[in-house]
Structure formats: C-alpha cells, structure tokens
Design a protein around this motif. Structure first.
Motif, PDB file in Angstrom:
ATOM      1  N   ILE A  45     -79.556 -35.944  11.160  1.00 15.98           N
ATOM      2  CA  ILE A  45     -78.236 -35.773  10.540  1.00 15.98           C
ATOM      3  C   ILE A  45     -77.762 -34.344  10.788  1.00 15.98           C
ATOM      4  O   ILE A  45     -78.572 -33.449  10.998  1.00 15.98           O
ATOM      5  N   PRO A  46     -76.434 -34.119  10.768  1.00 13.91           N
ATOM      6  CA  PRO A  46     -75.942 -32.742  10.907  1.00 13.91           C
ATOM      7  C   PRO A  46     -76.302 -31.894   9.694  1.00 13.91           C
ATOM      8  O   PRO A  46     -76.651 -32.428   8.631  1.00 13.91           O
ATOM      9  N   GLU A  47     -76.199 -30.565   9.858  1.00 12.55           N
ATOM     10  CA  GLU A  47     -76.555 -29.676   8.752  1.00 12.55           C
ATOM     11  C   GLU A  47     -75.465 -29.629   7.686  1.00 12.55           C
ATOM     12  O   GLU A  47     -75.688 -29.169   6.579  1.00 12.55           O
ATOM     13  N   ILE A  48     -74.272 -30.115   8.012  1.00 14.08           N
ATOM     14  CA  ILE A  48     -73.188 -30.114   7.039  1.00 14.08           C
ATOM     15  C   ILE A  48     -72.483 -31.470   7.053  1.00 14.08           C
ATOM     16  O   ILE A  48     -72.334 -32.078   8.107  1.00 14.08           O
TER      17      ILE A  48
ATOM     18  N   GLU B 269     -69.370 -32.555   7.058  1.00 14.68           N
ATOM     19  CA  GLU B 269     -68.004 -32.065   7.273  1.00 14.68           C
ATOM     20  C   GLU B 269     -66.994 -33.043   6.709  1.00 14.68           C
ATOM     21  O   GLU B 269     -65.961 -32.654   6.184  1.00 14.68           O
ATOM     22  N   ASN B 270     -67.279 -34.332   6.831  1.00 19.62           N
ATOM     23  CA  ASN B 270     -66.373 -35.368   6.335  1.00 19.62           C
ATOM     24  C   ASN B 270     -67.224 -36.377   5.578  1.00 19.62           C
ATOM     25  O   ASN B 270     -67.998 -37.118   6.181  1.00 19.62           O
TER      26      ASN B 270
ATOM     27  N   VAL C 101     -67.225 -39.950   6.745  1.00 24.51           N
ATOM     28  CA  VAL C 101     -67.760 -40.303   8.066  1.00 24.51           C
ATOM     29  C   VAL C 101     -68.928 -39.374   8.349  1.00 24.51           C
ATOM     30  O   VAL C 101     -68.790 -38.347   8.995  1.00 24.51           O
TER      31      VAL C 101
ATOM     32  N   PRO D   8     -72.453 -38.885  10.135  1.00 24.05           N
ATOM     33  CA  PRO D   8     -73.277 -39.508  11.162  1.00 24.05           C
ATOM     34  C   PRO D   8     -74.773 -39.482  10.833  1.00 24.05           C
ATOM     35  O   PRO D   8     -75.287 -38.477  10.340  1.00 24.05           O
ATOM     36  N   VAL D   9     -75.415 -40.591  11.113  1.00 23.72           N
ATOM     37  CA  VAL D   9     -76.865 -40.702  10.903  1.00 23.72           C
ATOM     38  C   VAL D   9     -77.466 -41.424  12.110  1.00 23.72           C
ATOM     39  O   VAL D   9     -76.963 -42.472  12.514  1.00 23.72           O
TER      40      VAL D   9
ATOM     41  N   THR E 299     -75.253 -44.733  13.221  1.00 28.00           N
ATOM     42  CA  THR E 299     -73.971 -45.155  12.650  1.00 28.00           C
ATOM     43  C   THR E 299     -73.415 -44.006  11.836  1.00 28.00           C
ATOM     44  O   THR E 299     -73.909 -42.870  11.923  1.00 28.00           O
ATOM     45  N   ARG E 300     -72.345 -44.258  11.066  1.00 29.99           N
ATOM     46  CA  ARG E 300     -71.800 -43.254  10.153  1.00 29.99           C
ATOM     47  C   ARG E 300     -71.686 -43.908   8.787  1.00 29.99           C
ATOM     48  O   ARG E 300     -71.303 -45.063   8.680  1.00 29.99           O
TER      49      ARG E 300
ATOM     50  N   ASP F  24     -75.944 -32.137   1.342  1.00 32.08           N
ATOM     51  CA  ASP F  24     -74.944 -31.782   0.333  1.00 32.08           C
ATOM     52  C   ASP F  24     -73.609 -32.384   0.754  1.00 32.08           C
ATOM     53  O   ASP F  24     -73.282 -32.406   1.938  1.00 32.08           O
ATOM     54  N   ALA F  25     -72.853 -32.875  -0.204  1.00 31.85           N
ATOM     55  CA  ALA F  25     -71.556 -33.467   0.139  1.00 31.85           C
ATOM     56  C   ALA F  25     -70.637 -33.421  -1.057  1.00 31.85           C
ATOM     57  O   ALA F  25     -71.078 -33.542  -2.199  1.00 31.85           O
ATOM     58  N   ALA F  26     -69.361 -33.253  -0.796  1.00 33.60           N
ATOM     59  CA  ALA F  26     -68.351 -33.394  -1.842  1.00 33.60           C
ATOM     60  C   ALA F  26     -68.230 -34.864  -2.198  1.00 33.60           C
ATOM     61  O   ALA F  26     -68.657 -35.732  -1.450  1.00 33.60           O
TER      62      ALA F  26
END
Lengths: 312, 253
Positions: free
Chosen positions: B57-60, B62-63, B66, B68-69, B108-109, B137-139
């Motif tokens: 997975i990305p480090e952030i 961002e959205n 969506v 991505p995994v 997928t996302r 972490d995510a909003a």
C-alpha cells in the motif's frame, strides 16, 4: 490502559514538555533569510504537512514598502499567519499592509485568517477554488494539525488580481496570472531586486505535488517564467534558486512523472505498483519524492486507465 | 461463500461463529477489532501471521475513496483463497477471491472510513489462514460520502463500461486488468441504497473457471481489478452487480 496512564503521569512529573508534546501545538517560529534589498524569504520545512511541523511547509516572502509589508503566502493557520506578520513587522518596521495568496492549497492560503480580508488578494480563480474547497481543506487541516489550527476559519481573498504591473507603497511588481499547479497560480516579480516569487509553479529540491494539477498548463506556465528575466527565484517549496535550475528541475520531474505513469498503465501495473516504481538517481536530491509520486499516482492514474486501457 | 457474506454483514451471525472459535494469535498490529474479525472470518481454522503475505500500500491515503492495495502471496504455496479486509471499515471485507487456476495475487482500490489496518488473509490447501497487513492513516468519509459520479449525476450514463487488457506475466501466466464504471454505493449514504458489483468470474477460452471473486461495497467506485491467471490465450470475465446486471469482457481474443 491504566498502566499507560500511570506511565504518562510519571513521565509528566519528570518531563512535562515531553509528556505533552503530542497534545498541544508548539509556537511557530518562522525565520527570515535576506534575499535582496527589503526582501526576505521564509523557508518552510521540505516535508509533508504533519503535526510535528505545524503544517509550516510552504515558503513565504516578506517585502518592505512605504505603505507596509507585503506578505506573499500567509502560511497554513491563523497562528502561522500571525507569526509571519510579527516577523514582517520586526524586519520592516511596519505591519503587513498587503497579503498575496499564490493559490488555493492550505499550506499557502489558510493563514489568511490572521489578516483583514480587505488586504488579502489573489487571482479570481483562486478565490473561486477556495470557495469550492476551503471548508474541505479546513476539515483536513484540523484533523492533521489539531491545536495548531486553533482560531483558523476560511478567509476568502479578494479575487481581484490580474496579469500586469502592480504597485504598493512605492514598490513595483509584475504580477503573473498563471495556472497548471492549480486553477490559478500567482507569481510575482519584484522589479527592484529582480526576484521572481514563483509560488508552487516551481519546486526546488523538493518533489512537486499535483493534487489539482493540469500538466499541459503547468508546462506553459513554466515557459512563461523561464522567459521572464529574473536574478533570483523563490520556489513555493525548497531552497532559493540562484543558478536558474529550479524551473528546469520542476519540468524534468513533471515530464518524467507523466511518461512514467503512462508507461505504467501500458505495462499493466496497478496503482500501488506504480507508486513503487524506481525514482531515477537524478532526482535523489528531491525531498519527499516517493511521497509525491504516490500522491500523483492517486491524482492521475484512474484517468490514464480510462484513456489507455481498451474499451471492451 | 454465502456463509462469509452473511457473517460479513451480520453481527448476530458473527457471534454464532465466534462461539466455535479457538483463540486467534496475538495481533502484531494491535487492532481493537482483530479478535472479532478473526472469529467471524476464520472460525476455528488455524491462523498465522505470515510476512510472505505482502500487502503493498502507499505510505499515504491521498484519497480515502480510492486507496490502492496489492496483495501478493506468490511465495506462499498452495493458496486457495484471498480475503482482503480493513478492520475498522463499516464494511470490513472488500473482496473474497477463490483461486481456481490463478496465482495468489490481486490488486484493487478500496474505500477507507478512518485510520485502520488493511489486511489480506490467504488460505492454503491445509485450511490455514496466513495473514499480512499494515495500518494506514486516513480521513473519514470513504464509505459514508456519496460517490463522485453520484455528485456529478452521470453514473447511469457510464454504468457498466468495461475496459481491460492482458499481458504476459511469465511463461504460462497472464496478467489481467479489468475496470468497470460502477457507483459501488455502500448503502451508508443517506437516501442511496446499497448497489455494488458483487461477483466477478474469470474463465479461460474453454469456459473453465480460473477464479471467482465476491466483491463488497467497500471496493472503490469504478472498481479496477488486477489478477494473474495460469492460462494463456483468450480470457473472458463477467461482473455481476446487486441488481443482477452483468458486465462481460474478453481479452486476448
């Protein structure tokens, strides 16, 4: 749970600052580097927005004039804007008389909350984009920065700037109404010192960020900036550019990014794989490169898939 | 498959399963929901945390709509099934992929509704679940905000548009990418009932199943799937949504 709390209390007795460091914001302590006669650069941290840096990641500029200081980009929060205003007062002997907001992004725009909206100016497109996105940015910044944001409300700038000559307090500026990093990107040439304050159209030794970017527009704006004679360039992020390399570096990254993402879709990679692609050694000096690559994958990839994957 | 669907959506069912469960191993991610999910998803099956199950997975985030995994468990032999889930999502399971003639790889996302562990559990032929994952972490709002196409109002104009392509992964293996225009409504947004792609079937030219995927509303709007199948030549696939609409595609024909 109980153990944790007891440990915290004990730590608090021994070292109150350490114990509460994550609870409360610190104080903004912006520092100014003299750039030219009556012009200073305030460097942001070359990092992502985070609690540890209070969101103070964007560069600002302070310019002395007879009618008061000009502050180009007032920071991320009300406290940040106040600290930049106090710094301008110390440096110039006058309060801030005019604020320019280069574009909508919160690290540059939300510190406008520290100033009378009547003296805060931006391009019409920036005002419109802040009307659209300001509250969302506010939510995101309060989540990430918490106490650093206290008292910060969205202040819409006057959307009254246009391309051409401007004058404030006897000092002449050339304003450039551009776009590409966002829908409205203001750059300012201080004629007395030949300093080009480029906002986020130019990044320097820090990877460009692309959440509202149009790459074709951005390239055209870089052409305009490169053609404009200037002695020094203050980028939106990263150190001052004295040898004219930052515009080319920004363009190089954007070109590499676009080609890499298109190639990645064409090779059948999914988003997280694209975010793991190698970054060429020539970008080794760019801070936050992996972070911005992964953000850019998020910004561009679905549209590139819709363009490049065959419709069945 | 049906049992997992019910368990995923019903806390009553999860307690029934939990009653039979043996204690799950201690969670290296220290998730507050680990024991609950382990009991309802894996029942009394053996569970091990296994670094060979790579959740990339990305480090952030961002959205958060969506995210991505990529799950890559190709260094684990004999994988039969992959379950992708996010502990603290209101719809925790994103997909449940049963491999027939396929490599243990899926990308997928997904939507994220808050900071959460994102995990993959892969089941090997002996019934053991191998689990990998990480916190992100995510909003908030990935699951409980309306899809972009609902806000724009054009979702029905593009519903079911299918894109896809195939690439040679290595000898005898094909990488297959599939995208579908679909709102993937979670049912958690006011006055918009759940409406999502719920099944994806992948077949070789002779009609033999290569893999079958159960898909849930926590998969991102306009879903995209990448898999690696042990077949060459023409490959066909078909997604089916919760209204019974079918979205077929064929690549390499």
């Amino acid at each position: 749970m109980r153990l944790d709390r007891r440990a915290l209390v004990l730590a608090g007795l021994l070292s109150p600052i350490a114990a509460f460091a994550e609870q409360f914001a610190g104080k903004y302590n912006p520092l100014a580097d003299p750039v030219g006669d009556g012009l200073w650069m305030v460097r942001g941290a070359d990092e992502a927005i985070g609690f540890a840096n209070g969101g103070a990641i964007a560069n600002s500029a302070i310019i002395a004039t007879d009618a008061g200081a000009v502050l180009f980009d007032p920071g991320v929060s009300r406290e940040h804007g106040l600290a930049l205003g106090a710094l301008a007062q110390r440096l110039t002997g006058k309060a801030v008389g005019r604020v320019y907001v280069s574009h909508l992004h919160p690290d540059h725009a939300m510190g406008a909350a520290a100033f009378d909206p009547a003296i805060v100016h931006a391009l019409p497109a920036t005002r419109a984009e802040l009307e659209r996105d300001g509250e969302g940015f506010s939510d995101a910044m309060y989540r990430l920065l918490a106490d650093w944001m206290k008292g910060t409300a969205v202040v819409l700038p006057q959307g009254d700037l246009s391309d051409g000559q401007a004058e404030f307090g006897g000092r002449k500026f050339r304003l450039l109404a551009l776009k590409g990093h966002s829908g409205g990107d203001l750059a300012l040439l201080d004629e007395a010192t030949g300093t080009l304050i480029a906002g986020d159209l130019v990044f320097h030794d820090r990877a460009p960020s692309t959440p509202h970017a149009s790459l074709p527009d951005w390239r055209k704006s870089l052409d305009v900036l490169a053609a404009l004679p200037h002695r020094l360039l203050l980028p939106g992020h990263g150190p001052i550019d004295r040898d004219g390399s930052a515009i080319a570096q920004t363009r190089d990254w954007l070109d590499w990014l676009e080609a890499t993402l298109r190639d990645s879709v064409a090779q059948g990679f999914d988003m997280s794989e694209a975010g793991e692609l190698p970054i060429p050694p020539r970008f080794a000096a760019l801070k936050a490169a992996r972070y911005e690559l992964q953000r850019s994958v998020s910004h561009f990839y679905p549209a590139l898939e819709a363009e490049l994957l065959p419709r069945l | 498959m049906r049992r997992l669907t019910i368990a995923a959506l019903s806390s009553v069912a999860s307690f029934v399963v939990a009653a039979n469960a043996q204690a799950a191993p201690v969670d290296p991610l220290k998730s507050p929901m680990w024991e609950h999910h382990a009991a309802r998803l894996f029942g009394s099956d053996k569970i091990v945390f296994d670094p060979r199950v790579a959740v990339r997975i990305p480090e952030i985030a961002e959205n958060q709509r969506v995210f991505p995994v990529t799950v890559d468990a190709r260094s684990v032999p004999d994988v039969r099934r992959i379950v992708l889930f996010a502990d603290l999502n209101p719809i925790p399971v994103a997909l449940d992929y049963r491999l027939a003639e396929a490599e243990p790889f899926v990308a997928t996302r997904i939507k994220l509704d808050q900071r959460t562990p994102v995990r993959a559990a892969v089941q090997t032929a002996d019934g053991t679940w191998h689990v990998g994952g990480a916190w992100i972490d995510a909003a908030g709002g990935g699951c409980s905000a309306p899809p972009v196409s609902r806000v724009k109002g054009d979702w029905a104009d593009h519903l079911g548009e299918v894109r896809g392509a195939q690439w040679l992964e290595k000898a005898g293996e094909t990488r297959l990418r599939m995208t579908f225009r679909h709102p993937m409504d979670t049912g958690l947004v006011e006055n918009i009932p759940a409406y999502n792609i719920e099944h994806l079937s992948i077949r070789d030219d002779s009609g033999k199943s290569l893999g079958e995927m159960e898909i849930f509303g926590s998969v991102a709007e306009d879903p995209a799937f990448t898999v690696v199948v042990n077949a060459r030549g023409a490959i066909s696939f078909e997604a089916r949504d919760s209204a019974g609409l079918r979205f077929p595609g064929k690549v390499g024909a």
